[in-house]
Write an enzyme that holds these catalytic residues in place. Structure first.
Site, PDB file in Angstrom:
ATOM      1  CE1 TYR A 146     -11.255   2.124   4.676  1.00  0.00           C
ATOM      2  CE2 TYR A 146     -12.051   4.379   4.892  1.00  0.00           C
ATOM      3  CZ  TYR A 146     -11.010   3.469   4.918  1.00  0.00           C
ATOM      4  OH  TYR A 146      -9.732   3.883   5.198  1.00  0.00           O
TER       5      TYR A 146
ATOM      6  CB  ALA B 179      -6.312  -0.733   5.529  1.00  0.00           C
ATOM      7  CE1 TYR B 180     -12.559  -5.097   0.578  1.00  0.00           C
ATOM      8  CE2 TYR B 180     -13.299  -2.841   0.950  1.00  0.00           C
ATOM      9  CZ  TYR B 180     -13.423  -4.052   0.295  1.00  0.00           C
ATOM     10  OH  TYR B 180     -14.395  -4.211  -0.673  1.00  0.00           O
ATOM     11  CB  THR B 181      -8.187   1.560   1.173  1.00  0.00           C
ATOM     12  OG1 THR B 181      -7.520   0.994   0.040  1.00  0.00           O
ATOM     13  CG2 THR B 181      -7.287   1.462   2.406  1.00  0.00           C
TER      14      THR B 181
ATOM     15  CB  THR C 106      -9.811   6.379   7.916  1.00  0.00           C
ATOM     16  OG1 THR C 106     -10.403   7.251   6.952  1.00  0.00           O
ATOM     17  CG2 THR C 106     -10.918   5.487   8.480  1.00  0.00           C
TER      18      THR C 106
ATOM     19  N   GLY D 151       0.823  -1.200   0.000  1.00  0.00           N
ATOM     20  CA  GLY D 151       0.000   0.000   0.000  1.00  0.00           C
ATOM     21  C   GLY D 151       0.857   1.250   0.000  1.00  0.00           C
ATOM     22  CD  GLN D 152      -1.581   6.173  -1.610  1.00  0.00           C
ATOM     23  OE1 GLN D 152      -1.016   7.209  -1.967  1.00  0.00           O
ATOM     24  NE2 GLN D 152      -2.870   6.151  -1.306  1.00  0.00           N
ATOM     25  CB  VAL D 153       1.330   3.954   4.764  1.00  0.00           C
ATOM     26  CG1 VAL D 153       2.211   4.091   6.014  1.00  0.00           C
ATOM     27  CG2 VAL D 153       0.392   5.154   4.651  1.00  0.00           C
TER      28      VAL D 153
END
Length: 282
Positions: A119, A54-56, A95, A9-11
């Protein structure tokens, strides 16, 4: 060494580039198998754990809530209980979607939650599972994550801006764009602080400054990249999506600054770094 769940993921991508961090991807850490995740914690030699997986898929979660709950709540809960059993500090990324987006004041960490969709509900359930585990932890809520990796608003704007001379962008949703690189650094700093002082456990906010609308964020992306594309403001009602988005995603970061010395990152500077990484800086 810090153990990180989430490598793609991004992070996670940003964390993987830091020293003293070991990232586990889907091939070695299946979030559909909570017992296996707990086993990884039980045998790790790490001194702290970060959950960056995570599920984003915000809209897809509306029709796939079971998967969102499994990834965002059940799996983190299993990791948290395993961490608590060993006294390992856990940093978990959450989030702004745990709030209802009402008003225009920044949300403090202790503000009542009220997610608008599946979400947000799944992420809120994950927070509850981590607190219930009873171990040292920091839940770090962030917003509008962007980077040179994966799918995000910056990359979408660059693609669409190159194809069109005019875009209509939502102007009544306001929040803090947050570079994934800054989130990664904050997670590591918080993990190290919790190792020294578990009493710093709690829920914190970390978002880019200053707060801005999606439309004005797009304008800055085009300005910094030299993209000739006009932005026309529209209300959220003109851009319906399966999942409702919070209009107000402003987050109060003051306790994060007080407890960990982490100031809000300047997203304009972060944007310049992202565009430079993508070879798109003017």
């Amino acid at each position: 060494m810090i153990l990180v769940f989430g490598a793609t993921g991004q992070v996670g991508r940003e964390l993987s580039m830091l020293d003293e961090v070991a990232c586990l991807g889907r091939d070695s850490a299946d979030f559909g198998d909570p017992a296996a995740l707990a086993g990884l914690v039980e045998t790790t030699k790490a001194s702290a754990v970060i959950i960056a997986a995570a599920y984003t898929a915000v809209d897809k979660a509306e029709t796939d809530e079971d998967t969102a709950m499994a990834v965002n709540a059940t799996a983190p809960g299993a990791i948290a209980r395993a961490c608590a059993a060993r006294g390992l500090p856990l940093v978990h990324i959450s989030t702004d979607y745990v709030f209802d987006g009402a008003g225009d004041a920044p949300f403090a960490p202790d503000h009542p939650t009220g997610p608008l969709g599946a979400y947000g509900h799944s992420k809120l359930a994950g927070e509850a599972a981590i607190r219930a585990a009873g171990g040292p932890h920091a839940i770090l809520r962030t917003s509008w994550v962007v980077s040179a990796h994966g799918n995000n608003f910056v990359k979408t704007m660059l693609r669409l801006g190159a194809e069109r001379d005019r875009l209509t962008i939502v102007a009544d949703q306001v929040g803090g764009p947050t570079p994934a690189r800054d989130i990664a650094a904050a997670c590591v700093a918080m993990a190290r602080a919790l190792i020294r002082d578990p009493a710093k456990s709690g829920t914190y906010h970390f978002s880019g400054a200053p707060d801005v609308s999606w439309a004005d964020f797009a304008r800055e992306i085009f300005a910094q990249s030299g993209t000739e594309c006009a932005v026309v403001d529209i209300p959220t009602t003109d851009y319906p999506t399966p999942a409702a988005r919070p209009l107000n995603s402003r987050l109060d970061n003051s306790t994060t600054a007080d407890m960990f010395g982490l100031a809000r990152p300047n997203w304009r500077a972060g944007l310049s770094q992202i565009l430079n990484d993508l070879g798109a800086l003017k």
